[in-house]
Design a protein around this motif. Sequence first.
Motif, PDB file in Angstrom:
ATOM      1  N   ARG A 298       0.823  -1.207   0.000  1.00  0.00           N
ATOM      2  CA  ARG A 298       0.000   0.000   0.000  1.00  0.00           C
ATOM      3  C   ARG A 298       0.857   1.257   0.000  1.00  0.00           C
ATOM      4  NH1 ARG A 298      -3.854  -2.552   4.731  1.00  0.00           N
ATOM      5  NH2 ARG A 298      -4.867  -4.112   3.413  1.00  0.00           N
ATOM      6  N   ASN A 301       2.307   1.966  -3.416  1.00  0.00           N
ATOM      7  CA  ASN A 301       1.325   2.482  -4.360  1.00  0.00           C
ATOM      8  C   ASN A 301       0.715   3.809  -3.913  1.00  0.00           C
ATOM      9  OD1 ASN A 301       0.689   0.255  -6.574  1.00  0.00           O
ATOM     10  ND2 ASN A 301       1.036  -0.814  -4.634  1.00  0.00           N
ATOM     11  N   GLN A 303      -0.754   4.600  -1.082  1.00  0.00           N
ATOM     12  CA  GLN A 303      -1.964   4.493  -0.286  1.00  0.00           C
ATOM     13  C   GLN A 303      -1.626   4.484   1.195  1.00  0.00           C
ATOM     14  OE1 GLN A 303      -3.564   0.795  -1.737  1.00  0.00           O
ATOM     15  NE2 GLN A 303      -4.644   1.751  -3.437  1.00  0.00           N
ATOM     16  N   ASP A 309      -7.385  -3.386   0.468  1.00  0.00           N
ATOM     17  CA  ASP A 309      -7.140  -3.723  -0.926  1.00  0.00           C
ATOM     18  C   ASP A 309      -7.376  -5.216  -1.131  1.00  0.00           C
ATOM     19  OD1 ASP A 309      -4.980  -5.046   0.109  1.00  0.00           O
ATOM     20  OD2 ASP A 309      -3.483  -3.590  -0.553  1.00  0.00           O
ATOM     21  N   SER A 459      -7.304  -1.500  -6.079  1.00  0.00           N
ATOM     22  CA  SER A 459      -6.270  -2.465  -5.745  1.00  0.00           C
ATOM     23  C   SER A 459      -5.288  -2.622  -6.878  1.00  0.00           C
ATOM     24  CB  SER A 459      -6.922  -3.814  -5.423  1.00  0.00           C
ATOM     25  OG  SER A 459      -5.928  -4.785  -5.298  1.00  0.00           O
TER      26      SER A 459
END
Length: 461
Positions: A298, A301, A303, A309, A459
């Motif tokens: 996460r 990416n 996040q 996800d 995701s």
Amino acid sequence: MGQPVRDYLLTLCVTAAVTYLLTGPVRKFAIAIGAMPAIRARDVHREPTPRLGGIAMFGGLCAGLIVADHLFNLNGVFELSNEPRALLSGAALIWLIGVLDDKFELDALIKLGGQMIAAAVMVIQGLTILWLPIPGVGTVALTQWQGTLLTVALVVITINAVNFVDGLDGLASGMVCIASAAFFLYAYRLWYGYGIEAAAPATLFAAILMGMCLGFLPHNMHPARIFMGDSGSMLIGLVLAAGAISVTGQVDPDLMKIFEGGEREATHAMLPVFIPLLLPLTIIAIPAADLVLAIVRRTWNGQSPFAADRGHLHHRLLEIGHSHSRSVLIMYFWSALIAFGAVGYSVHSASLWIVLVIVGLSAVGLILLLMPRFTPRAPRWAEAFVPPRYRRRRRTGEAPGGEAIQEPSQAQQEPREGQMRDEADDDVRAPVAVGVSGANGATAIGASAHHPDRRKAGSPR
């Protein structure tokens, strides 16, 4: 020695019975108050399912402690140690936070703060790490602040590791039950094998934790009728951490008389001292690995580490083609292999066959991972006792007794084939809106192969 085992078995059975009997009324209560969130894109279940299963599990915990307090061979744990009371205090606090989250969806930071407070409550009442056995150094005493920080960290990590893995029906409760069974064997050996009374609380905690999970599993197996929610996943995570803390930081290695005999004997005898450092990690190895991978994935990416996800390990099993039930069984297998392998190696570290068995079972586990489409077929004489998906397909026009039957029309075959596909691949779900709550029994996701709009769910592939 048989009498204490019977007392532990009685405590386990009472805990499991109370948990099992309370789960039904708790399910009706959860439906009545609306603790049944809508299905989200990452969910596996097909229809809204109530949470709050942790209420029944907490009732089982209280029942187990009460019964143990009135048993002759176990009441000494309450007289000589304050750890059971510390566990109950911390469990009550974390359970209350979980109940509020199951109903009102608390913020992740609020739950994290509650976990730290629950751990601090246990530390204040004496359930803390006092020293650590370090390989090559010996026993190292910790200061009060060092012990407190290490205890809080272990509690928070264990709770969130169990919480993260609670994504499929029966997964978290089954894995924790396996871990607690291995932990019980280890702690019981310390208590009665070495005569260390300080291991008694951890042994009791493991027996009660097994009862909590076993009592809840019949209601939570696929298709689940109720989820444990955060009230259950955080509760069993805290109990698991409490047992690990009790053994790791309360048992004095010098009581094992490991320095008797020659150097080689002392080396082998030291292994049970180091196992407390490793066993708490091995019994949550898969959940902890899932937790670390989720945070890295996460963050990589862009996040939040707390954003939900579709990348958990059990979700990856669904992606490569395993059914819901088989994914859970594979996770059970690896958990048992790691936990019982560590315990077995601590008992017979000099035996080569222990290593060979672990390697062989690991190979079996890898084969299972690589055969997602393989469905075992039962022999014909046993087909009446297994689900339809495990029965051999008969040739057209052949009845079970060998008599000829009329071939059904194509319109009659299609629903039946669809039904077979549904039974064999029970992880098919329709994508819906995405939520933001933490991972628990109601926040799992399905296989991406059945979600064409996976990227819309936020995701990474």
